[in-house]
Design an enzyme around this catalytic site. Structure first.
Site, short mmCIF file in Angstrom:
data_model
loop_
_atom_site.label_atom_id
_atom_site.label_comp_id
_atom_site.label_asym_id
_atom_site.label_seq_id
_atom_site.Cartn_x
_atom_site.Cartn_y
_atom_site.Cartn_z
CG ASP A 190 -1.94 1.12 1.19
OD1 ASP A 190 -1.83 2.00 0.30
OD2 ASP A 190 -2.85 1.13 2.04
CE LYS B 16 -4.62 4.75 -3.60
NZ LYS B 16 -6.10 4.55 -3.73
N GLY C 52 7.96 2.63 -14.63
CA GLY C 52 7.42 3.03 -15.93
C GLY C 52 6.21 3.92 -15.83
NE ARG D 94 -0.34 9.14 -17.96
CZ ARG D 94 -1.44 9.66 -18.48
NH1 ARG D 94 -1.52 10.96 -18.71
NH2 ARG D 94 -2.49 8.90 -18.75
NE ARG E 288 1.32 13.04 -8.90
CZ ARG E 288 1.62 13.14 -10.20
NH1 ARG E 288 2.32 14.18 -10.66
NH2 ARG E 288 1.24 12.20 -11.05
N GLY F 104 -0.02 7.20 -24.00
CA GLY F 104 0.27 6.70 -25.33
C GLY F 104 0.54 5.21 -25.30
CG HIS F 105 -0.94 2.12 -25.64
ND1 HIS F 105 -0.49 1.36 -24.59
CD2 HIS F 105 -2.18 2.56 -25.28
CE1 HIS F 105 -1.40 1.32 -23.64
NE2 HIS F 105 -2.43 2.04 -24.03
CG ASP F 106 4.83 -0.17 -30.21
OD1 ASP F 106 4.73 0.09 -31.44
OD2 ASP F 106 5.81 -0.74 -29.73
CB ILE F 107 0.21 2.47 -32.49
CG1 ILE F 107 -0.09 2.83 -33.95
CG2 ILE F 107 -0.85 3.02 -31.55
CD1 ILE F 107 -1.37 2.20 -34.47
CG ASP G 199 5.02 -1.11 -25.93
OD1 ASP G 199 5.07 0.13 -25.77
OD2 ASP G 199 3.97 -1.76 -25.79
#
Length: 390
Positions: free
Chosen positions: A73, A75, A96, A98, A104, A138-141, A169
């Site tokens: 946990d 938090k 991994g 953001r 934070r 986002g993603h790989d594409i 990725d």
């Protein structure tokens, strides 16, 4: 669950290395898996009370294989304090999220390296730790689109084709992260200090395309999709449908290999002697396609298998497991109940062990914490605090 090989029992070139992996999707788990199979002792931190985006049975959940797992946990201040104590004993931490998420939580590089200046802190994001897109999902594409790589993949008369999620990725992400943390590990062997690695998938995908940028600058590559040597623009570097609906892949770039291909197909002499005459490419492609459609895929394989014509059957993922070459190299192995590719790369001095589902001891907080030097009394107190769940 049945007990598997404990993540604490490790051999390989990274044996003795302690890695903390913050649970996530895609490239960080693959990096954790590969480091584990190279011998590192990897502890995966999962956030208590959360569920995975893709929930797989334990025997197929490679995001957990080869690791000890602690559901914590974060938090609660006690949870972050515990993770900081674990990081004091670790060599690496991989995350991994953001940008700003770990800060934070009080677990950013500054806070962690204040406790352990030698720790290597690997950060994996889509767009990097700064820049106008840094906070975007986002993603790989997505990353391939921004890098320019996606534009280059596909046939001239079609849309850009996403190459699964292998390029951004895993190629531009997991592999670049591993390269970064291992480079930092070497640097630490000389300086005693850790480092922070900013591995962005859009950067990594762009790096993989460096040769294409060089060819473009030299006037040898067009920005037009499907018009170049390696993007299906050349008829001798493409796939063709066979009589039975299968496909063969042709990649005879060099003249001597193309000559062998042309002899065996066979291809008319004016094509065979004019490989790099682009005016011949459209009729050459049509001639190759017409000829290939006359035999089944495996018949072409029999014809070309012992040659240097650079022709191969396009195998499915399942078929690849049974190809004689892959069987001879034990390229696919059983990891518990999962048949999967063998660990790569290979080492002459050690035999990597394919990671399997965690053993019971790798899921028990008391066992995991004991490996990091926590006393029985400390573990009992932490267990009573409700920080963990299974």
């Amino acid at each position: 669950m049945s007990a598997g090989l404990s993540a604490a029992a490790k051999t390989g070139p990274l044996a003795g290395l302690k890695v903390i992996e913050m649970a996530g999707l895609g490239p960080v788990p693959l990096a954790g898996l590969m480091l584990s199979e190279m011998g590192a002792q990897v502890l995966r931190i999962e956030r208590a009370g959360t569920s995975q985006f893709l929930s797989l049975p334990d025997e197929y959940n490679i995001d957990r294989h080869g690791r000890a797992v602690l559901r914590l946990d974060l938090k609660r201040r006690e949870g972050t304090d515990l993770l900081l104590r674990l990081a004091e004993k670790a060599d690496m931490l991989l995350e991994g999220f953001r940008p700003g998420v770990m800060e934070r939580l009080g677990l950013g590089p500054e806070a962690v390296q204040a406790r352990n200046p030698a720790l290597i802190y690997g950060r994996m994001t889509g767009f990097g730790q700064d820049g106008p897109l840094a906070g975007r999902a986002g993603h790989d594409i997505t990353y391939l689109a921004y890098s320019g790589v996606l534009h280059a993949i596909g046939h001239a008369d079609g849309r850009p084709v996403p190459p699964l999620n292998l390029v951004a990725d895993y190629g531009g992400g997991a592999m670049m992260l591993i390269a970064g943390v291992l480079a930092a590990l070497f640097q630490r062997s000389r300086t005693g200090k850790g480092d922070v690695i900013d591995a962005a998938m859009v950067d990594g995908a762009s790096m993989l395309a460096v040769p294409l940028h060089a060819l473009t600058a030299a006037g040898l590559w067009s920005d037009k999709r499907g018009a170049n040597l390696l993007d299906s623009g050349a008829p001798f570097y493409d796939t063709y449908e066979t009589a039975d609906g299968g496909h063969i892949a042709i990649g005879c770039l060099e003249p001597q290999f193309f000559a062998e291909f042309a002899r065996l197909l066979p291809l008319d002499e004016h094509f065979a002697s004019g490989q790099y005459d682009k005016a011949l490419w459209p009729p050459m492609r049509a001639a190759i396609a017409e000829r290939v459609r006359q035999k089944a895929r495996d018949n072409w394989d029999l014809l070309f298998a012992q040659t240097d014509a650079c022709v191969a059957p396009v195998l499915s993922l399942q078929e690849a497991k049974h190809h004689p070459h892959n069987r001879a190299r034990n390229a696919f192995v059983m990891a518990g109940a999962l048949e999967r590719p063998a660990p790569a790369p290979r080492f002459s001095g050690s035999q990597p062990t394919p990671a399997i589902r965690p053993a019971d001891s790798d899921l028990a907080p008391s066992k995991v914490l004991a490996r990091f030097g926590f006393s029985k009394n400390e573990i009992d107190d932490l267990a009573k605090s409700g920080l963990f769940d299974r």
